[in-house]
Design a protein around this motif. Structure first.
Motif, PDB file in Angstrom:
ATOM      1  N   GLN A  52       0.826  -1.215   0.000  1.00  0.00           N
ATOM      2  CA  GLN A  52       0.000   0.000   0.000  1.00  0.00           C
ATOM      3  C   GLN A  52       0.852   1.253   0.000  1.00  0.00           C
ATOM      4  OE1 GLN A  52      -2.554  -0.536   3.337  1.00  0.00           O
ATOM      5  NE2 GLN A  52      -3.558  -2.289   2.404  1.00  0.00           N
ATOM      6  N   ILE A  53       1.950   1.224   0.745  1.00  0.00           N
ATOM      7  CA  ILE A  53       2.824   2.398   0.774  1.00  0.00           C
ATOM      8  C   ILE A  53       3.334   2.686  -0.633  1.00  0.00           C
ATOM      9  CG2 ILE A  53       4.991   3.344   1.671  1.00  0.00           C
ATOM     10  CD1 ILE A  53       4.544   1.640   4.178  1.00  0.00           C
ATOM     11  N   PHE A  54       3.844   1.638  -1.282  1.00  0.00           N
ATOM     12  CA  PHE A  54       4.396   1.831  -2.619  1.00  0.00           C
ATOM     13  C   PHE A  54       3.321   2.256  -3.620  1.00  0.00           C
ATOM     14  CE2 PHE A  54       8.392  -0.520  -1.624  1.00  0.00           C
ATOM     15  CZ  PHE A  54       9.244   0.450  -2.092  1.00  0.00           C
ATOM     16  N   ALA A  55       2.094   1.786  -3.419  1.00  0.00           N
ATOM     17  CA  ALA A  55       1.032   2.151  -4.355  1.00  0.00           C
ATOM     18  C   ALA A  55       0.840   3.660  -4.371  1.00  0.00           C
ATOM     19  CB  ALA A  55      -0.261   1.449  -3.967  1.00  0.00           C
ATOM     20  N   THR A  56       0.727   4.285  -3.189  1.00  0.00           N
ATOM     21  CA  THR A  56       0.494   5.727  -3.193  1.00  0.00           C
ATOM     22  C   THR A  56       1.785   6.491  -3.483  1.00  0.00           C
ATOM     23  OG1 THR A  56       0.681   5.826  -0.788  1.00  0.00           O
ATOM     24  CG2 THR A  56      -1.518   5.642  -1.703  1.00  0.00           C
ATOM     25  N   VAL A  57       2.930   5.927  -3.110  1.00  0.00           N
ATOM     26  CA  VAL A  57       4.196   6.571  -3.474  1.00  0.00           C
ATOM     27  C   VAL A  57       4.331   6.588  -4.998  1.00  0.00           C
ATOM     28  CG1 VAL A  57       6.706   6.278  -3.460  1.00  0.00           C
ATOM     29  CG2 VAL A  57       5.442   6.127  -1.328  1.00  0.00           C
ATOM     30  N   GLY A  58       3.952   5.495  -5.621  1.00  0.00           N
ATOM     31  CA  GLY A  58       3.993   5.417  -7.088  1.00  0.00           C
ATOM     32  C   GLY A  58       3.061   6.434  -7.720  1.00  0.00           C
ATOM     33  N   LEU A  59       1.853   6.549  -7.159  1.00  0.00           N
ATOM     34  CA  LEU A  59       0.896   7.525  -7.663  1.00  0.00           C
ATOM     35  C   LEU A  59       1.463   8.934  -7.543  1.00  0.00           C
ATOM     36  CD1 LEU A  59      -1.966   7.985  -8.756  1.00  0.00           C
ATOM     37  CD2 LEU A  59      -2.754   8.174  -6.401  1.00  0.00           C
TER      38      LEU A  59
ATOM     39  N   ILE B 198      15.604   4.121  -5.162  1.00  0.00           N
ATOM     40  CA  ILE B 198      16.371   2.996  -4.625  1.00  0.00           C
ATOM     41  C   ILE B 198      15.423   1.889  -4.180  1.00  0.00           C
ATOM     42  CG2 ILE B 198      17.903   2.275  -2.765  1.00  0.00           C
ATOM     43  CD1 ILE B 198      19.030   5.059  -2.691  1.00  0.00           C
ATOM     44  N   ALA B 199      14.387   2.300  -3.429  1.00  0.00           N
ATOM     45  CA  ALA B 199      13.452   1.313  -2.908  1.00  0.00           C
ATOM     46  C   ALA B 199      12.649   0.677  -4.033  1.00  0.00           C
ATOM     47  CB  ALA B 199      12.520   1.979  -1.896  1.00  0.00           C
ATOM     48  N   MET B 200      12.346   1.499  -5.040  1.00  0.00           N
ATOM     49  CA  MET B 200      11.501   1.040  -6.136  1.00  0.00           C
ATOM     50  C   MET B 200      12.140  -0.104  -6.922  1.00  0.00           C
ATOM     51  SD  MET B 200      10.274   3.372  -9.253  1.00  0.00           S
ATOM     52  CE  MET B 200      11.835   3.162 -10.067  1.00  0.00           C
ATOM     53  N   PHE B 201      13.449   0.008  -7.198  1.00  0.00           N
ATOM     54  CA  PHE B 201      14.109  -1.064  -7.950  1.00  0.00           C
ATOM     55  C   PHE B 201      13.989  -2.382  -7.207  1.00  0.00           C
ATOM     56  CE2 PHE B 201      16.811   2.567  -9.601  1.00  0.00           C
ATOM     57  CZ  PHE B 201      16.107   2.643 -10.790  1.00  0.00           C
ATOM     58  N   ALA B 202      14.116  -2.313  -5.874  1.00  0.00           N
ATOM     59  CA  ALA B 202      14.011  -3.541  -5.079  1.00  0.00           C
ATOM     60  C   ALA B 202      12.602  -4.103  -5.187  1.00  0.00           C
ATOM     61  CB  ALA B 202      14.372  -3.257  -3.631  1.00  0.00           C
ATOM     62  N   LEU B 203      11.612  -3.224  -5.117  1.00  0.00           N
ATOM     63  CA  LEU B 203      10.229  -3.701  -5.163  1.00  0.00           C
ATOM     64  C   LEU B 203       9.935  -4.362  -6.507  1.00  0.00           C
ATOM     65  CD1 LEU B 203       7.373  -3.551  -3.664  1.00  0.00           C
ATOM     66  CD2 LEU B 203       6.870  -1.988  -5.520  1.00  0.00           C
TER      67      LEU B 203
ATOM     68  N   TYR C 169       8.439   5.716 -14.161  1.00  0.00           N
ATOM     69  CA  TYR C 169       8.732   5.057 -12.882  1.00  0.00           C
ATOM     70  C   TYR C 169       7.463   4.897 -12.056  1.00  0.00           C
ATOM     71  CZ  TYR C 169      13.857   5.242 -13.078  1.00  0.00           C
ATOM     72  OH  TYR C 169      15.166   5.046 -13.388  1.00  0.00           O
ATOM     73  N   GLY C 170       6.731   5.996 -11.935  1.00  0.00           N
ATOM     74  CA  GLY C 170       5.520   5.970 -11.114  1.00  0.00           C
ATOM     75  C   GLY C 170       4.519   4.949 -11.618  1.00  0.00           C
ATOM     76  N   ILE C 171       4.313   4.947 -12.936  1.00  0.00           N
ATOM     77  CA  ILE C 171       3.344   4.013 -13.518  1.00  0.00           C
ATOM     78  C   ILE C 171       3.812   2.569 -13.339  1.00  0.00           C
ATOM     79  CG2 ILE C 171       2.267   3.276 -15.682  1.00  0.00           C
ATOM     80  CD1 ILE C 171       1.123   5.867 -14.596  1.00  0.00           C
ATOM     81  N   VAL C 172       5.100   2.341 -13.608  1.00  0.00           N
ATOM     82  CA  VAL C 172       5.637   0.977 -13.445  1.00  0.00           C
ATOM     83  C   VAL C 172       5.440   0.511 -12.005  1.00  0.00           C
ATOM     84  CG1 VAL C 172       7.745  -0.396 -13.414  1.00  0.00           C
ATOM     85  CG2 VAL C 172       7.294   1.134 -15.324  1.00  0.00           C
ATOM     86  N   LEU C 173       5.681   1.428 -11.085  1.00  0.00           N
ATOM     87  CA  LEU C 173       5.539   1.095  -9.668  1.00  0.00           C
ATOM     88  C   LEU C 173       4.092   0.684  -9.361  1.00  0.00           C
ATOM     89  CD1 LEU C 173       7.255   0.981  -7.211  1.00  0.00           C
ATOM     90  CD2 LEU C 173       6.876   3.399  -6.816  1.00  0.00           C
ATOM     91  N   ILE C 174       3.151   1.467  -9.846  1.00  0.00           N
ATOM     92  CA  ILE C 174       1.738   1.165  -9.578  1.00  0.00           C
ATOM     93  C   ILE C 174       1.356  -0.173 -10.208  1.00  0.00           C
ATOM     94  CG2 ILE C 174      -0.628   1.876 -10.103  1.00  0.00           C
ATOM     95  CD1 ILE C 174       0.338   4.773  -9.933  1.00  0.00           C
TER      96      ILE C 174
END
Lengths: 294, 609
Positions: free
Chosen positions: A96-103, B259-264, B304-309
């Motif tokens: 959930q944290i990453f979801a809103t961080v991504g948004l 940094i955190a995103m690549f790991a995720l 990045y943001g879209i890929v993350l979501i």
């Protein structure tokens, strides 16, 4: 003495501004139990739309409330429906944290793509005119924000306390499963609450746009303080957020004046960390949250 | 988010490399060989960036993945390394030394800021990490004498290996590739070691980890120190590569998120994941930045943001999760052991101690509980509880619901501090000690289970038991061996590689006992291990407990299954409303009118009087 009074008043006005940004955040947290890291970007989006409406249509910025608030409600509701709801049952918080961080990341950069790195100034239509109150002065726009924040707090309290939907929202906030067993449509309440929280920040955006230049990273600037306010006031507590905002506004203003304007952020975040570490339930009351309205 | 990512090799004795391992090796080698082969400045730059981010992300993953502390403030450590490197550089100290100074400072800062934050959960830890990042950024802007403030710091022009600054790209590539290998090696070693198991166990279930003797704060501090030191060293390297640093770039939130995103995206909590994430995303964005230029300002961030979501929504375990699911399917199709867990294969005879007449006699006192009082507000949960436990004895602890049995257990295992009274345990030195936290209790040989089972859900049965086994066997191989042996003894042998979250309640209860037995305790506290399991399992559990007793372990068992209490206990204590109302041989205690009254009420007692 006058200077001190002026610094105090500036602090209070700043507090009103922080409050109106933070109310939506604490509402969403209190009910949906999700920390919306994209809250600041909701604000940013609302401010850009206000700027567009004001400059393109030549309307008074406050008139854009008719478009911005429903639009933000929709954005919030969609966020809940499409992004948060599928993740409600996730076992790990990080999802959930990453979801809103991504948004948040996507929205900041989308704004950068559309509007570029330039600053957008919303015409202020006289909202930056100072009014004299005795020896001190305040901008009309600031005063309106302060009043709006108070009205919003009271209106939300009344809504949550007295309306049938408000009761359902409080029930869900207290115990999601029990509320579901009592026949409350929990997913709908979540969508509604997220929308409501986003609508609040939409209102904030309309009020703030004439006073502050809009840019893609304006959200980060406000939201970090909003997090401080929400934690200080006790997560999920609307009156707590209001008083927390006043405290932070005063601290910001006083430390900016007496310690140095470049260090005031350090002071604010320092207080934030102390609260998080020492009294994570917030300064105001032990349990003055949505589930325990008084 | 299991910790068994590239597990295929560790399960079997023969170290045959599996295809994911080979693919990973090829990918790693190509990070060095492709840019050296092509010898183009831009290509080299992209690969240096990949290596840098992969290494940073791998280091982040030690805290964010293994320990589950989702930090979005890791740029602090990277920035500290950068500043330490540049400041010392300009004082004439080579960055090869500077990076270790930076690492030391970052490790200390990391531990200092993490220590008070460990009680924060989920998003609150994340918020605190962001706040620390902001504070440090603001301070670095303020102390201009040291950091140069907003204008930043430029390094003096000195070239060569001593100064880590080069005209060509390839030496930088060699250095950063070496650092990536080092970081991966550290991450891999941690994941396989006791520290790694303890970190994951703490992440999954803190109280169960503490009961297994894990000093949870200490292991997380070690993880933070290692992770921040590695980030700082990479920061020093990057500062030399950029030759210019400023607070806005070194202490940026967006950088921390990346940094955190690549790991995720690669697979959080896995060794290979962060590298995969960086290798996939960095080239796309670097290419977009180079080819679209300023017309696409914000494009790479948007991507990045879209890929993350998308990643969070559709593959929350990242690329590694997809690979694992794929390889699992193949393995499952090949051979699926047809064993159900309710009917496990009886353990090898050698491992099963039969309840035999040469049971060691009951010895001296091993545990003394004196005047134990605990109240929550006005409610007394235990009132003046006194009893002793002797070596090799089985003590049944019974009482109606709410009598304070579990609270008593919490006090005699260090989870709850009594208001008054003391608990003393005889150590191996023959002296009585008064431990006051779970780890100290564990160190004296006390092991406990939980009434509400607390498995490490993302771990396999074997790994769960290993967490207990590590207590006696610091080495991974020995621990695995011991865990397997214990598993067979507990009838969990066929389920060794099953994930704990898939077990039935009976299986989980057995796992709970197996984990604590792997610690080889001298005193065993069992909290309703037979509640909710079927008759066959109860009988098996009784046999199991008798066999445990016969190895000389003292047991206190909270139990509602009277069949078990009667046949197991040497002595029974009855607790009601926080007080001991009866104590003695099981046959006598159940006839005690006070006990009957406590359980069934006055009327019943009168009717049968």
């Amino acid at each position: 003495m006058t200077t001190f009074l002026q610094v105090l008043l500036n602090g209070l006005m700043l507090g009103g501004l922080f409050a109106i940004v933070a109310i939506g955040l604490t509402l969403i947290f209190g009910i949906v139990k999700v920390v919306n890291f994209a809250h600041g970007e909701f604000l940013m989006a609302g401010m850009f739309v206000t700027w567009l409406i004001t400059t393109r249509l030549g309307l008074h910025p406050y008139a854009s409330v008719i478009i911005v608030v429903p639009m933000m409600f929709l954005l919030g509701a969609l966020t809940q429906r499409l992004l948060i709801q599928p993740l409600m049952s996730a076992e790990d918080d990080h999802v959930q944290i990453f979801a809103t961080v991504g948004l948040s990341t996507a929205m900041i950069n989308l704004a950068l793509l559309i509007f570029g790195a330039d600053i957008a100034n919303t015409p202020n239509f006289g909202l930056r005119t100072p009014i004299e109150i005795g020896p001190v002065r305040v901008l009309t726009g600031q005063l309106y924000i302060f009043i709006a924040a108070i009205i919003l707090v009271i209106a939300l309290q009344l809504f949550l306390k007295n309306s049938q939907t408000g009761r359902a929202i409080r029930a869900v906030a207290q115990h999601r499963v029990a509320a579901e067993l009592m026949g409350v449509n929990v997913p709908r309440i979540y969508i509604l609450s997220f929308g409501l929280g986003a609508a609040c920040v939409g209102l904030a955006a309309v009020l703030i746009a004439p006073l502050y230049p809009t840019s893609s990273n304006i959200g980060t600037y406000f939201v970090l303080t909003a997090f401080v306010v929400v934690v200080l006031g006790g997560l999920g507590s609307i009156p707590g957020a209001f008083f927390g905002a006043l405290v932070i506004g005063l601290v910001d203003s006083l430390s900016g004046f007496y310690i140095g304007s470049d260090l005031r952020e350090a002071v604010v975040f320092g207080i934030f960390l102390l609260i998080l570490i020492l009294k994570p339930s917030g300064l105001f009351g032990k349990r003055m949250t949505l589930s325990h309205l008084s | 988010m299991s910790i068994s990512d590239i597990q295929s090799g560790t399960g079997t004795k023969t170290r045959n490399l599996s295809w994911p391992q080979i693919a990973f090796g090829v990918l790693l080698a190509s990070l060095l060989l492709i840019p050296l082969g092509i010898d183009n400045a831009f290509v080299s730059h992209v690969f240096i960036t990949i290596c840098l981010f992969a290494a940073l992300s791998t280091a982040w993953n030690i805290v964010g993945g293994f320990a589950g502390q989702l930090s979005l403030g890791h740029a602090v450590f990277y920035g500290i390394g950068g500043y330490a490197g540049v400041i010392l550089f300009n004082l004439g100290v080579t960055p090869w030394i500077g990076m270790f100074v930076g690492a030391a400072v970052a490790a200390v800062v990391g531990m200092l800021i993490s220590y008070p934050c460990f009680r924060l959960r989920g998003p609150f830890y994340t918020l605190a990490s962001i706040a620390f990042l902001e504070v440090i950024r603001v301070l670095s802007l303020h102390f201009k004498d040291l950091t140069g403030g907003a204008t930043g710091l430029m390094i003096d022009l000195r070239l060569g290996w001593t100064w880590m600054v080069f005209r060509e790209r390839w030496p930088s590539l060699l250095i950063v590739f070496g650092m990536l290998l080092l970081t991966l090696a550290v991450s891999w070693a941690i994941r396989r070691s006791r520290l790694g198991f303890y970190l994951v166990a703490t992440r999954e279930r803190e109280s169960a980890a503490r009961a297994a003797g894990v000093r949870t704060v200490r292991v997380r501090l070690i993880a933070v120190a290692i992770s921040s030191a590695l980030c700082a060293m990479l920061g020093t390297f990057h500062a030399m590569y950029l030759t210019f640093i400023e607070p806005a770039a070194m202490f940026a939130l967006a950088f921390s998120i990346q940094i955190a995103m690549f790991a995720l995206i690669g697979g959080i909590g896995t060794v290979a994941g962060p590298l995969l994430g960086a290798a996939l995303l960095v080239p796309i964005t670097e290419w977009a930045r180079a080819s679209l230029g300023s017309s696409a300002l914000g494009l790479h961030g948007f991507v990045y943001g879209i890929v993350l979501i998308v990643c969070v929504l559709f593959m929350p375990n990242g690329i590694m999760g997809v690979i694992k699911r794929f390889s699992h399917k193949k393995a499952k199709a090949a051979d699926e052991p047809a064993q159900t867990e309710t009917d496990p294969i009886i353990a090898p005879a050698s491992a099963f101690a039969t309840p035999d007449p040469d049971r060691p006699g009951i010895g001296q006192d091993i545990l003394k509980v004196e005047n134990l009082n605990k109240h929550f507000g006005g409610l007394y949960v235990t009132r003046d509880v006194n009893f002793t436990l002797r070596e090799g004895e089985v003590l049944g602890l019974i009482g109606p619901n709410g009598a304070g049995k579990t609270t008593l257990f919490n006090m005699i295992s260090g989870f709850l501090a009594p208001d008054e009274g003391k608990v003393s345990v005889r150590g191996l030195d023959g002296q009585f000690h008064q431990p006051n936290n779970p780890a100290d209790f564990a160190a004296l040989g006390m092991g406990r289970t939980f009434q509400i089972v607390q498995p490490f859900a993302a771990m396999t049965v074997e790994e769960n038991i290993m967490v207990g086994a590590f207590y006696r066997h610091p080495d991974e191989k020995d621990a695995r061996e011991a865990a397997r042996e214990t598993a067979w003894r507990m009838g969990l042998g066929p389920l060794l590689n099953a994930e704990a979250r898939g077990l039935t309640i009976g299986g989980l209860k057995r796992l709970e006992v197996a984990r604590v037995m792997a610690m080889q305790p001298r005193v065993l506290l069992l909290d309703e291990v037979m509640a909710g399991i079927n008759q066959t399992d109860v009988r098996r559990a009784i046999d199991l407990m008798l066999s445990i007793r016969d190895t000389g372990v003292s047991i206190i068992a909270i139990e509602h299954v009277m069949q078990a209490v009667m046949s197991l206990s040497d002595r029974v204590i009855v607790l009601a409303s926080g007080e001991v109302i009866a104590e003695g041989r099981p046959q006598d205690v159940v006839r005690d009118p006070q006990v009957v009254e406590a359980y069934l009420g006055k009327e019943f007692a009168h009717a049968h009087a």
